[in-house]
Design a protein around this motif. Structure first.
Motif, PDB file in Angstrom:
ATOM      1  N   VAL A 146       0.846  -1.202   0.000  1.00  0.00           N
ATOM      2  CA  VAL A 146       0.000   0.000   0.000  1.00  0.00           C
ATOM      3  C   VAL A 146       0.878   1.247   0.000  1.00  0.00           C
ATOM      4  O   VAL A 146       0.691   2.164  -0.809  1.00  0.00           O
ATOM      5  N   LEU A 147       1.857   1.283   0.887  1.00  0.00           N
ATOM      6  CA  LEU A 147       2.743   2.447   0.969  1.00  0.00           C
ATOM      7  C   LEU A 147       3.460   2.663  -0.368  1.00  0.00           C
ATOM      8  O   LEU A 147       3.518   3.782  -0.886  1.00  0.00           O
ATOM      9  N   LEU A 148       4.000   1.584  -0.933  1.00  0.00           N
ATOM     10  CA  LEU A 148       4.769   1.722  -2.179  1.00  0.00           C
ATOM     11  C   LEU A 148       3.878   2.139  -3.342  1.00  0.00           C
ATOM     12  O   LEU A 148       4.281   2.958  -4.179  1.00  0.00           O
ATOM     13  N   ASP A 149       2.674   1.604  -3.415  1.00  0.00           N
ATOM     14  CA  ASP A 149       1.744   2.003  -4.471  1.00  0.00           C
ATOM     15  C   ASP A 149       1.494   3.505  -4.403  1.00  0.00           C
ATOM     16  O   ASP A 149       1.509   4.210  -5.416  1.00  0.00           O
ATOM     17  N   ALA A 150       1.290   4.000  -3.188  1.00  0.00           N
ATOM     18  CA  ALA A 150       0.995   5.424  -2.996  1.00  0.00           C
ATOM     19  C   ALA A 150       2.196   6.287  -3.370  1.00  0.00           C
ATOM     20  O   ALA A 150       2.036   7.371  -3.943  1.00  0.00           O
ATOM     21  N   VAL A 151       3.411   5.820  -3.071  1.00  0.00           N
ATOM     22  CA  VAL A 151       4.622   6.600  -3.368  1.00  0.00           C
ATOM     23  C   VAL A 151       4.930   6.574  -4.870  1.00  0.00           C
ATOM     24  O   VAL A 151       5.190   7.620  -5.480  1.00  0.00           O
ATOM     25  N   VAL A 152       4.892   5.375  -5.448  1.00  0.00           N
ATOM     26  CA  VAL A 152       5.366   5.222  -6.832  1.00  0.00           C
ATOM     27  C   VAL A 152       4.557   6.076  -7.801  1.00  0.00           C
ATOM     28  O   VAL A 152       5.117   6.686  -8.722  1.00  0.00           O
ATOM     29  N   ARG A 153       3.244   6.198  -7.584  1.00  0.00           N
ATOM     30  CA  ARG A 153       2.443   6.988  -8.510  1.00  0.00           C
ATOM     31  C   ARG A 153       2.828   8.468  -8.499  1.00  0.00           C
ATOM     32  O   ARG A 153       2.539   9.190  -9.448  1.00  0.00           O
ATOM     33  N   LEU A 154       3.538   8.901  -7.427  1.00  0.00           N
ATOM     34  CA  LEU A 154       3.966  10.299  -7.344  1.00  0.00           C
ATOM     35  C   LEU A 154       5.360  10.529  -7.923  1.00  0.00           C
ATOM     36  O   LEU A 154       5.805  11.676  -8.036  1.00  0.00           O
ATOM     37  N   LEU A 155       6.081   9.460  -8.264  1.00  0.00           N
ATOM     38  CA  LEU A 155       7.444   9.644  -8.785  1.00  0.00           C
ATOM     39  C   LEU A 155       7.383  10.360 -10.134  1.00  0.00           C
ATOM     40  O   LEU A 155       6.445  10.154 -10.906  1.00  0.00           O
ATOM     41  N   PRO A 156       8.391  11.190 -10.422  1.00  0.00           N
ATOM     42  CA  PRO A 156       8.389  11.962 -11.675  1.00  0.00           C
ATOM     43  C   PRO A 156       8.221  11.053 -12.894  1.00  0.00           C
ATOM     44  O   PRO A 156       8.917  10.043 -13.012  1.00  0.00           O
ATOM     45  N   GLY A 157       7.278  11.408 -13.742  1.00  0.00           N
ATOM     46  CA  GLY A 157       7.076  10.689 -15.003  1.00  0.00           C
ATOM     47  C   GLY A 157       6.213   9.455 -14.904  1.00  0.00           C
ATOM     48  O   GLY A 157       5.923   8.817 -15.916  1.00  0.00           O
ATOM     49  N   VAL A 158       5.786   9.087 -13.705  1.00  0.00           N
ATOM     50  CA  VAL A 158       4.997   7.853 -13.559  1.00  0.00           C
ATOM     51  C   VAL A 158       3.533   8.084 -13.942  1.00  0.00           C
ATOM     52  O   VAL A 158       2.953   7.319 -14.696  1.00  0.00           O
ATOM     53  N   MET A 159       2.955   9.159 -13.421  1.00  0.00           N
ATOM     54  CA  MET A 159       1.582   9.500 -13.806  1.00  0.00           C
ATOM     55  C   MET A 159       1.635  10.452 -14.974  1.00  0.00           C
ATOM     56  O   MET A 159       2.350  11.452 -14.932  1.00  0.00           O
ATOM     57  N   GLY A 160       0.859  10.194 -16.011  1.00  0.00           N
ATOM     58  CA  GLY A 160       0.762  11.146 -17.106  1.00  0.00           C
ATOM     59  C   GLY A 160       0.024  12.386 -16.635  1.00  0.00           C
ATOM     60  O   GLY A 160      -0.578  12.373 -15.564  1.00  0.00           O
ATOM     61  N   ALA A 161       0.068  13.448 -17.456  1.00  0.00           N
ATOM     62  CA  ALA A 161      -0.656  14.682 -17.117  1.00  0.00           C
ATOM     63  C   ALA A 161      -2.126  14.365 -16.910  1.00  0.00           C
ATOM     64  O   ALA A 161      -2.792  14.920 -16.043  1.00  0.00           O
ATOM     65  N   GLU A 162      -2.609  13.426 -17.704  1.00  0.00           N
ATOM     66  CA  GLU A 162      -3.995  12.947 -17.664  1.00  0.00           C
ATOM     67  C   GLU A 162      -4.414  12.524 -16.259  1.00  0.00           C
ATOM     68  O   GLU A 162      -5.495  12.852 -15.792  1.00  0.00           O
ATOM     69  N   GLU A 163      -3.543  11.770 -15.586  1.00  0.00           N
ATOM     70  CA  GLU A 163      -3.885  11.198 -14.286  1.00  0.00           C
ATOM     71  C   GLU A 163      -3.359  12.064 -13.144  1.00  0.00           C
ATOM     72  O   GLU A 163      -3.341  11.628 -12.012  1.00  0.00           O
ATOM     73  N   SER A 164      -2.935  13.274 -13.481  1.00  0.00           N
ATOM     74  CA  SER A 164      -2.309  14.141 -12.490  1.00  0.00           C
ATOM     75  C   SER A 164      -3.068  14.203 -11.176  1.00  0.00           C
ATOM     76  O   SER A 164      -4.284  14.253 -11.143  1.00  0.00           O
ATOM     77  N   GLY A 165      -2.313  14.203 -10.088  1.00  0.00           N
ATOM     78  CA  GLY A 165      -2.903  14.133  -8.762  1.00  0.00           C
ATOM     79  C   GLY A 165      -3.314  15.476  -8.175  1.00  0.00           C
ATOM     80  O   GLY A 165      -3.661  15.543  -7.009  1.00  0.00           O
ATOM     81  N   GLU A 166      -3.305  16.515  -8.992  1.00  0.00           N
ATOM     82  CA  GLU A 166      -3.568  17.866  -8.484  1.00  0.00           C
ATOM     83  C   GLU A 166      -4.857  17.985  -7.676  1.00  0.00           C
ATOM     84  O   GLU A 166      -4.884  18.592  -6.629  1.00  0.00           O
ATOM     85  N   GLU A 167      -5.948  17.422  -8.217  1.00  0.00           N
ATOM     86  CA  GLU A 167      -7.262  17.684  -7.632  1.00  0.00           C
ATOM     87  C   GLU A 167      -7.747  16.562  -6.743  1.00  0.00           C
ATOM     88  O   GLU A 167      -8.901  16.548  -6.342  1.00  0.00           O
ATOM     89  N   GLU A 168      -6.903  15.573  -6.456  1.00  0.00           N
ATOM     90  CA  GLU A 168      -7.445  14.380  -5.818  1.00  0.00           C
ATOM     91  C   GLU A 168      -7.612  14.527  -4.309  1.00  0.00           C
ATOM     92  O   GLU A 168      -7.126  15.478  -3.711  1.00  0.00           O
TER      93      GLU A 168
END
Ligand code: ADE
Length: 236
Positions: A146-168
């Motif tokens: 769980v911890l790693l899933d949450a961290v990895v999605r924030l690493l540079p280049g992992v989430m596309g602009a599409e999935e950006s976490g700005e508003e979540e």
């Protein structure tokens, strides 16, 4: 070197498991992060290679030995990375801590089993104790995932602009507003009218109101914290 997770576990074969799929799995395959699972038992000594023993003071279950955990932690040490033990006794994991881990070089995660880990090695190694919630798992491995899933999605280049976490949820302090897609009418249920109109200011206002309503209803703790912030900075 890419962001590195080292896991200390009695069940290295559990990894990467779910982390080998979807977003985290694609990032792993691309080399955007590295996962190393280390078998704690490889650091056990003595004839029986035991990793645990009965608790002093009596009681149920077994406790992981400090000498074995210390040797495993020594072998896993990663320069600049915190050593975190997953335990229901830990402080709650937050999105803020997740983001700070993503900004660093990596993490060493100790997955506890049995009734616990000898407290002396937790102190001697200055381990940070983290919990993923107020429920008890049979071991720290799913919590580490769980911890790693949450961290990895924030690493540079992992989430596309599409999935950006700005508003979540959580990054604003509020839970997220609800989402809708086609069809506009489904099983007699209509999509909220305002979302179909193209009035972006009205949509933003509706979403903010929904986020506030949902947070107030479901998470009085987050709502109180958000209100305190809003009171301190009325224009935010
Ligand atoms: N190990 C067992 N339960 C746990 C929890 N809730 N959080 C983190 N690690 C755990």
């Amino acid at each position: 070197m890419s962001w590195t997770a080292r896991l200390l576990t009695l069940f290295p074969e559990m990894f990467p498991g779910p982390l080998g799929h979807s977003l985290a799995g694609r990032a792993l395959a691309r080399g955007q992060w590295t996962l190393e699972a280390i078998d704690i038992r490889d650091h056990a000594t003595g004839r029986h290679r035991s990793v645990d023993d009965a608790p002093f003071g009596g009681g149920a279950g077994m406790v992981m030995r400090p000498d074995v955990i210390d040797a495993a932690a020594e072998a896993a040490a990663l320069s600049g990375a915190p050593l975190i033990v997953l335990t229901p006794r830990g402080r709650p994991l937050t999105q803020a801590r997740v983001a700070s881990l993503a900004a660093g070089p990596g993490v060493v995660l100790l997955c506890g089993r049995y009734e616990g880990i000898d407290q002396r090695v937790i102190e001697a190694r200055s381990m940070e104790e983290l919990s993923i919630g107020d429920y008890v798992l049979s071991g720290g491995e799913p919590a580490a995932m769980v911890l790693l899933d949450a961290v990895v999605r924030l690493l540079p280049g992992v989430m596309g602009a599409e999935e950006s976490g700005e508003e979540e949820s959580f990054s604003s302090g509020l839970l997220e507003y609800p989402h809708y897609t086609r069809p506009a009418l489904w099983k007699g249920r209509a999509v909220p009218e305002v979302l179909l109109g193209g009035n972006h200011a009205a949509i933003a206002e509706w979403r903010q109101a929904e986020a506030e309503r949902i947070t107030r209803e479901r998470r009085p703790d987050l709502w109180a914290a958000w209100q305190a912030l809003a009171d301190a900075a009325p224009t935010a």
